[in-house]
Design a protein around this motif. Sequence first.
Motif, PDB file in Angstrom:
ATOM      1  N   MET A 338       0.973  -1.274   0.061  1.00 36.62           N
ATOM      2  CA  MET A 338      -0.108   0.098  -0.085  1.00 36.62           C
ATOM      3  C   MET A 338       0.946   1.150  -0.025  1.00 36.62           C
ATOM      4  N   MET A 339       1.948   1.131   0.730  1.00 40.74           N
ATOM      5  CA  MET A 339       2.599   2.296   0.821  1.00 40.74           C
ATOM      6  C   MET A 339       3.352   2.434  -0.614  1.00 40.74           C
ATOM      7  N   LEU A 340       4.009   1.497  -1.128  1.00 37.40           N
ATOM      8  CA  LEU A 340       4.621   1.687  -2.595  1.00 37.40           C
ATOM      9  C   LEU A 340       3.659   2.195  -3.477  1.00 37.40           C
ATOM     10  N   ASP A 341       2.300   1.741  -3.439  1.00 38.77           N
ATOM     11  CA  ASP A 341       1.149   2.222  -4.263  1.00 38.77           C
ATOM     12  C   ASP A 341       0.976   3.711  -4.218  1.00 38.77           C
ATOM     13  N   TYR A 342       0.898   4.221  -2.983  1.00 39.45           N
ATOM     14  CA  TYR A 342       0.244   5.534  -2.668  1.00 39.45           C
ATOM     15  C   TYR A 342       1.042   6.401  -1.856  1.00 39.45           C
ATOM     16  N   GLN A 343       2.306   6.136  -1.369  1.00 39.42           N
ATOM     17  CA  GLN A 343       2.865   7.255  -0.476  1.00 39.42           C
ATOM     18  C   GLN A 343       3.392   8.375  -1.152  1.00 39.42           C
ATOM     19  N   ASP A 344       3.641   8.324  -2.593  1.00 37.68           N
ATOM     20  CA  ASP A 344       4.085   9.449  -3.321  1.00 37.68           C
ATOM     21  C   ASP A 344       3.161   9.841  -4.354  1.00 37.68           C
ATOM     22  N   ASP A 345       1.746   9.497  -3.954  1.00 44.30           N
ATOM     23  CA  ASP A 345       0.601   9.917  -4.768  1.00 44.30           C
ATOM     24  C   ASP A 345       0.056  11.305  -3.898  1.00 44.30           C
ATOM     25  N   PRO A 346       0.262  12.181  -4.390  1.00 49.34           N
ATOM     26  CA  PRO A 346      -0.507  13.759  -3.863  1.00 49.34           C
ATOM     27  C   PRO A 346      -1.840  13.557  -3.466  1.00 49.34           C
ATOM     28  N   ALA A 347      -2.684  12.406  -4.073  1.00 48.02           N
ATOM     29  CA  ALA A 347      -4.207  12.513  -3.841  1.00 48.02           C
ATOM     30  C   ALA A 347      -4.374  11.754  -2.366  1.00 48.02           C
ATOM     31  N   TYR A 348      -3.428  10.947  -2.023  1.00 45.46           N
ATOM     32  CA  TYR A 348      -3.560  10.302  -0.570  1.00 45.46           C
ATOM     33  C   TYR A 348      -2.602  10.634   0.289  1.00 45.46           C
ATOM     34  N   SER A 349      -2.819   9.968   1.470  1.00 47.65           N
ATOM     35  CA  SER A 349      -1.725  10.228   2.633  1.00 47.65           C
ATOM     36  C   SER A 349      -1.740   8.852   3.401  1.00 47.65           C
ATOM     37  N   ILE A 350      -0.467   8.494   3.680  1.00 47.01           N
ATOM     38  CA  ILE A 350      -0.536   7.317   4.489  1.00 47.01           C
ATOM     39  C   ILE A 350      -0.751   7.501   5.970  1.00 47.01           C
ATOM     40  N   VAL A 351      -1.544   6.886   6.695  1.00 49.39           N
ATOM     41  CA  VAL A 351      -1.670   6.990   8.244  1.00 49.39           C
ATOM     42  C   VAL A 351      -1.231   5.818   8.857  1.00 49.39           C
ATOM     43  N   PRO A 352       0.058   5.785   9.507  1.00 45.68           N
ATOM     44  CA  PRO A 352       0.676   4.850   9.918  1.00 45.68           C
ATOM     45  C   PRO A 352       0.330   4.497  11.200  1.00 45.68           C
ATOM     46  N   ILE A 353      -0.448   3.314  11.652  1.00 46.95           N
ATOM     47  CA  ILE A 353      -0.716   2.869  13.022  1.00 46.95           C
ATOM     48  C   ILE A 353      -0.095   1.423  13.613  1.00 46.95           C
ATOM     49  N   TYR A 354       0.449   0.925  12.562  1.00 48.19           N
ATOM     50  CA  TYR A 354       1.026  -0.642  12.851  1.00 48.19           C
ATOM     51  C   TYR A 354       2.116  -0.457  13.614  1.00 48.19           C
ATOM     52  N   GLN A 355       2.753   0.510  13.903  1.00 48.82           N
ATOM     53  CA  GLN A 355       3.952   0.561  14.620  1.00 48.82           C
ATOM     54  C   GLN A 355       3.448   0.952  16.162  1.00 48.82           C
ATOM     55  N   ALA A 356       2.305   1.550  16.370  1.00 45.79           N
ATOM     56  CA  ALA A 356       1.782   1.837  17.669  1.00 45.79           C
ATOM     57  C   ALA A 356       1.134   0.665  18.495  1.00 45.79           C
ATOM     58  N   VAL A 357       0.786  -0.453  17.905  1.00 40.79           N
ATOM     59  CA  VAL A 357      -0.318  -1.390  18.699  1.00 40.79           C
ATOM     60  C   VAL A 357       0.599  -2.532  18.991  1.00 40.79           C
ATOM     61  N   ASP A 358       0.653  -2.918  20.297  1.00 38.15           N
ATOM     62  CA  ASP A 358       1.367  -3.843  20.791  1.00 38.15           C
ATOM     63  C   ASP A 358       0.807  -5.327  20.702  1.00 38.15           C
ATOM     64  N   GLY A 359       1.295  -6.394  20.102  1.00 42.56           N
ATOM     65  CA  GLY A 359       0.787  -7.441  19.856  1.00 42.56           C
ATOM     66  C   GLY A 359       0.337  -8.206  21.040  1.00 42.56           C
ATOM     67  N   LEU A 360       0.849  -7.862  22.284  1.00 41.48           N
ATOM     68  CA  LEU A 360       0.798  -8.780  23.330  1.00 41.48           C
ATOM     69  C   LEU A 360      -0.230  -7.699  24.451  1.00 41.48           C
ATOM     70  N   ALA A 361       0.405  -6.714  24.752  1.00 40.15           N
ATOM     71  CA  ALA A 361      -0.283  -5.833  25.730  1.00 40.15           C
ATOM     72  C   ALA A 361      -1.629  -5.193  25.259  1.00 40.15           C
ATOM     73  N   ASP A 362      -1.761  -5.211  23.935  1.00 37.07           N
ATOM     74  CA  ASP A 362      -3.039  -4.374  23.426  1.00 37.07           C
ATOM     75  C   ASP A 362      -3.908  -5.473  22.752  1.00 37.07           C
ATOM     76  N   PHE A 363      -3.833  -6.851  23.114  1.00 36.49           N
ATOM     77  CA  PHE A 363      -4.619  -7.644  22.952  1.00 36.49           C
ATOM     78  C   PHE A 363      -5.366  -8.417  23.990  1.00 36.49           C
ATOM     79  N   PRO A 364      -6.615  -8.743  23.893  1.00 32.73           N
ATOM     80  CA  PRO A 364      -6.936  -9.877  25.027  1.00 32.73           C
ATOM     81  C   PRO A 364      -6.468 -11.186  24.390  1.00 32.73           C
ATOM     82  N   GLU A 365      -6.450 -12.247  25.496  1.00 26.16           N
ATOM     83  CA  GLU A 365      -5.592 -13.382  25.216  1.00 26.16           C
ATOM     84  C   GLU A 365      -6.508 -14.277  24.078  1.00 26.16           C
ATOM     85  N   ASP A 366      -7.815 -14.021  23.921  1.00 21.24           N
ATOM     86  CA  ASP A 366      -8.721 -14.756  23.249  1.00 21.24           C
ATOM     87  C   ASP A 366      -8.974 -14.232  21.712  1.00 21.24           C
ATOM     88  N   ASN A 367      -8.600 -13.193  21.390  1.00 20.62           N
ATOM     89  CA  ASN A 367      -8.853 -12.530  20.328  1.00 20.62           C
ATOM     90  C   ASN A 367      -7.634 -12.388  19.250  1.00 20.62           C
TER      91      ASN A 367
END
Length: 391
Positions: A338-367
């Motif tokens: 998605m970044m390669l497709d759109y990060q240099d396209d002035p019509a769109y903007s990349i909203v990064p959130i994947y760096q901010a979510v902790d795969g352990l602390a931010d998830f319940p054990e059962d989901n």
Amino acid sequence: MKNSDKSCEIPGRPTDPVAVLNDFIPLWQSGNGKPFAGKALKLDPGLKNIDVSSAVNLTLPKAFFGVTGVECRIILNNLFVLHNKNQAKVNFSCPVGTVTDGVWSYTAGKTGRFPVRVEVTDLAGRQLGMAQSELIISDAAAGNDQNVSMLMIGDSLFAGAQSAGFLLESIREHGNPNFYLFGSHSGAGKPLAPDKAAVEAYGGWRWAHFMEKYESTGLYNSKSKFLQPDENGNLKLDFNAYLQKYHQGKAPDVIVILLGCNDIAHASMDDFDEWMEASRNYRRQLLEHIRSCAPEAVIGLVTLPPGNKRNKSYLDNYQGRVVFQQFAYNQIAYVRQMMLDYQDDPAYSIVPIYQAVDGLADFPEDNAIHPAPQGYRNMAIAIEAWFKSLF
């Protein structure tokens, strides 16, 4: 191509309840501020934020975003893929902030822009990948004098309006009473209300559903509200008609879209490229149509967050149909493309959130895929940080 009904909805535990469409649509108030004047920042087109030769798919956005007074976090292991990440070392370089236990964090006292460099090596020091980015810190009060309407489009990660609710709450707490979210429901099919967050998001949906799903069941999630039958009964995309019904015919100032999880979650290495290309094709068509109807809107494409790092959660939820290691690869590969497709396209903007979510602390054990409340809050923090950079 696999069964079109496959998605990240947990069998027997759907994100979307059985709810009928409520026809009440509030008259959204534009606010008492100045007209919206925000626009996406121009980022360095020459910045090597993706190491295309990386052995570990090292993938950074062109910019990470933060706001004054709020902790900004980057979980370093979220930036690359490796079967055993204990066999790699991540060197994170930035003039501000500190790294503790694999997490870089910084609470800014003032605005600024800072270079970021990330290198991944093996334990012997051999480089596996290197990429660059930029940290952009905006004032938490930026844009508080302006009226802002936002539409959030997505799948189950937006469908319950958890992140939307946190976003609305935080932006108002930071001083903008003239920010509002509109859509066709206030989360999980709940009726709209002027003082609540609203979304256009549904559990299990892909890009294709917004272009093709149209079932006459009366349920709120049975039809894409971007589709309209013409005089011959043939369906056509009509985002303008959606805006006419749900926003008094006005285009939103900002549109943020989080889709793609259901497109690639079930993909294996054997058919991943097929799923990816189908998703890219639908994405391109839908984005071009939305852009044609809202030419002045800032359109932000939200990166897929990581899933739960507990392998057991995938076994319990999907009985082997979605597995941790494959989903981890699919998720970062989708973000990368998605970044390669759109990060240099002035019509769109990349909203990064994947760096901010902790795969352990931010998830319940059962989901496996859907975060706990703190995970949705961290998504909202990252979205707001990008949003504040528009002013």
